[in-house]
Design a protein around this motif. Structure first.
Motif, mmCIF file in Angstrom:
data_model
loop_
_atom_site.group_PDB
_atom_site.id
_atom_site.type_symbol
_atom_site.label_atom_id
_atom_site.label_comp_id
_atom_site.label_asym_id
_atom_site.label_seq_id
_atom_site.Cartn_x
_atom_site.Cartn_y
_atom_site.Cartn_z
ATOM 1 N N LEU A 195 0.740 -1.092 0.014
ATOM 2 C CA LEU A 195 -0.020 -0.047 0.104
ATOM 3 C C LEU A 195 0.884 1.216 0.177
ATOM 4 C CD1 LEU A 195 -2.907 -0.937 2.566
ATOM 5 C CD2 LEU A 195 -2.933 -1.003 0.052
ATOM 6 N N THR A 196 1.990 1.213 0.777
ATOM 7 C CA THR A 196 3.196 2.427 0.657
ATOM 8 C C THR A 196 3.469 2.553 -0.566
ATOM 9 O OG1 THR A 196 3.365 1.966 3.101
ATOM 10 C CG2 THR A 196 4.847 3.186 1.753
ATOM 11 N N ILE A 197 3.856 1.532 -1.346
ATOM 12 C CA ILE A 197 4.482 1.796 -2.684
ATOM 13 C C ILE A 197 3.504 2.327 -3.403
ATOM 14 C CG2 ILE A 197 5.163 0.454 -4.576
ATOM 15 C CD1 ILE A 197 6.701 -1.438 -2.610
ATOM 16 N N HIS A 198 2.147 1.905 -3.292
ATOM 17 C CA HIS A 198 1.175 2.362 -4.338
ATOM 18 C C HIS A 198 0.800 3.736 -4.064
ATOM 19 C CE1 HIS A 198 -2.302 1.517 -7.088
ATOM 20 N NE2 HIS A 198 -3.022 2.274 -6.246
ATOM 21 N N PHE A 199 0.936 4.212 -2.703
ATOM 22 C CA PHE A 199 0.733 5.478 -2.206
ATOM 23 C C PHE A 199 1.762 6.434 -2.725
ATOM 24 C CE2 PHE A 199 1.808 8.513 1.288
ATOM 25 C CZ PHE A 199 0.621 9.174 1.189
ATOM 26 N N TRP A 200 3.038 6.041 -2.550
ATOM 27 C CA TRP A 200 4.173 6.847 -2.937
ATOM 28 C C TRP A 200 3.973 7.284 -4.727
ATOM 29 C CZ3 TRP A 200 5.565 10.588 -0.111
ATOM 30 C CH2 TRP A 200 5.589 10.524 1.088
ATOM 31 N N ALA A 201 3.927 6.066 -5.359
ATOM 32 C CA ALA A 201 3.717 5.998 -6.729
ATOM 33 C C ALA A 201 2.833 6.890 -7.234
ATOM 34 C CB ALA A 201 3.672 4.619 -7.285
ATOM 35 N N SER A 202 1.682 6.875 -6.576
ATOM 36 C CA SER A 202 0.440 7.891 -7.049
ATOM 37 C C SER A 202 0.811 9.332 -6.952
ATOM 38 C CB SER A 202 -0.827 7.511 -6.461
ATOM 39 O OG SER A 202 -0.881 7.692 -5.117
ATOM 40 N N ILE A 203 1.582 9.648 -5.727
ATOM 41 C CA ILE A 203 2.189 10.787 -5.406
ATOM 42 C C ILE A 203 3.048 11.222 -6.457
ATOM 43 C CG2 ILE A 203 3.132 12.311 -3.895
ATOM 44 C CD1 ILE A 203 2.003 10.933 -1.478
ATOM 45 N N ILE A 204 4.104 10.508 -6.708
ATOM 46 C CA ILE A 204 5.382 10.977 -7.573
ATOM 47 C C ILE A 204 4.599 10.922 -9.080
ATOM 48 C CG2 ILE A 204 7.112 9.909 -8.878
ATOM 49 C CD1 ILE A 204 7.771 8.646 -5.892
ATOM 50 N N VAL A 205 3.810 10.404 -9.649
ATOM 51 C CA VAL A 205 3.114 10.623 -10.651
ATOM 52 C C VAL A 205 2.275 11.826 -11.009
ATOM 53 C CG1 VAL A 205 1.199 9.674 -12.409
ATOM 54 C CG2 VAL A 205 2.760 8.086 -11.614
ATOM 55 N N LEU A 206 1.317 12.178 -9.769
ATOM 56 C CA LEU A 206 0.791 13.234 -9.852
ATOM 57 C C LEU A 206 1.632 14.533 -9.741
ATOM 58 C CD1 LEU A 206 -2.308 12.546 -7.705
ATOM 59 C CD2 LEU A 206 -2.241 12.780 -10.088
ATOM 60 N N ALA A 207 2.738 14.461 -8.855
ATOM 61 C CA ALA A 207 3.876 15.379 -9.005
ATOM 62 C C ALA A 207 4.527 15.886 -10.007
ATOM 63 C CB ALA A 207 4.789 15.136 -7.667
ATOM 64 N N VAL A 208 4.746 14.686 -10.888
ATOM 65 C CA VAL A 208 5.383 15.017 -12.264
ATOM 66 C C VAL A 208 4.705 15.469 -13.178
ATOM 67 C CG1 VAL A 208 6.383 13.736 -14.081
ATOM 68 C CG2 VAL A 208 7.109 13.071 -11.861
ATOM 69 N N LEU A 209 3.287 15.170 -13.314
ATOM 70 C CA LEU A 209 2.367 15.908 -14.008
ATOM 71 C C LEU A 209 2.238 17.236 -13.655
ATOM 72 C CD1 LEU A 209 -0.478 12.983 -14.560
ATOM 73 C CD2 LEU A 209 1.163 13.769 -16.067
ATOM 74 N N PHE A 210 1.971 17.580 -12.243
ATOM 75 C CA PHE A 210 1.974 18.854 -11.808
ATOM 76 C C PHE A 210 3.146 19.675 -12.362
ATOM 77 C CE2 PHE A 210 1.751 21.885 -7.969
ATOM 78 C CZ PHE A 210 0.656 22.503 -8.535
ATOM 79 N N LEU A 211 4.354 19.340 -12.204
ATOM 80 C CA LEU A 211 5.607 19.933 -12.286
ATOM 81 C C LEU A 211 5.506 20.405 -13.744
ATOM 82 C CD1 LEU A 211 8.195 18.624 -10.021
ATOM 83 C CD2 LEU A 211 7.170 20.964 -9.892
ATOM 84 N N LEU A 212 5.171 19.324 -14.682
ATOM 85 C CA LEU A 212 4.965 19.554 -16.083
ATOM 86 C C LEU A 212 3.872 20.732 -16.384
ATOM 87 C CD1 LEU A 212 5.141 15.901 -17.545
ATOM 88 C CD2 LEU A 212 6.958 17.719 -17.673
ATOM 89 N N ALA A 213 3.066 20.593 -15.696
ATOM 90 C CA ALA A 213 1.762 21.674 -15.997
ATOM 91 C C ALA A 213 2.229 22.906 -15.711
ATOM 92 C CB ALA A 213 0.399 21.308 -15.366
ATOM 93 N N ILE A 214 3.039 23.149 -14.568
ATOM 94 C CA ILE A 214 3.563 24.377 -14.023
ATOM 95 C C ILE A 214 4.512 24.992 -14.980
ATOM 96 C CG2 ILE A 214 4.816 25.477 -12.224
ATOM 97 C CD1 ILE A 214 3.451 23.831 -10.206
ATOM 98 N N PHE A 215 5.719 24.137 -15.345
ATOM 99 C CA PHE A 215 6.702 24.602 -16.156
ATOM 100 C C PHE A 215 6.498 24.570 -17.888
ATOM 101 C CE2 PHE A 215 8.742 23.267 -12.027
ATOM 102 C CZ PHE A 215 8.962 24.604 -11.894
#
Length: 143
Positions: free
Chosen positions: A8-28
């Motif tokens: 569950l922790t791996i799944h949790f962090w993977a989803s946060i990382i994917v969303l963070a990358v998409l968010f950074l791509l949207a920002i920059f």
């Protein structure tokens, strides 16, 4: 139980990382292809803000209610299965709303969607899986 929490922790962090990358791509916006922003109407913006504000407490309360409804005397495997279902439901609701806000920010460049995404990243702090939580449920069930 530790194996389940690790998954569950791996799944949790993977989803946060994917969303963070998409968010950074949207920002920059590295491609620079979104020069012309999509106009988002005021009504649409208000509905998205309302849905986002509802999507913060509802999955957290839904998770708590699902955990409380586990019947007394349930075996350990069933408790873990029910915990995983409740965890994924909570996580996916927050993920979908965060992804929608990221996409709307990328398309419209409306900073309201950016700040709502930041708030949703804070909500992830309340969605982390916990070994102690499962152990408490199992102890309560064994009484």
């Amino acid at each position: 139980m530790k194996k389940t929490i690790k998954e569950l922790t791996i799944h949790f962090w993977a989803s946060i990382i994917v969303l963070a990358v998409l968010f950074l791509l949207a920002i920059f916006n590295p491609g620079g292809s979104i020069a012309a922003t999509l106009p988002i109407g005021i009504a649409t913006e208000m509905y998205v803000i309302g849905i986002t504000l509802l999507a913060i407490p509802i999955p957290l309360k839904l998770f708590a209610n699902k955990i409380k409804k586990i019947p007394v005397g349930t075996d350990k495997e069933r408790v873990i299965k029910l915990y995983k279902r409740a965890f994924f439901l909570r996580l996916y609701i927050v993920n979908v709303v965060a992804l929608a806000n990221i996409l709307l920010y990328a398309l419209s460049r409306n900073t309201n969607f950016m700040w709502l995404t930041v708030v949703l990243f804070v909500v992830f702090a309340f969605c982390r899986p916990s070994l102690g939580e499962i152990e408490n449920i199992i102890k309560e069930e064994s009484k």
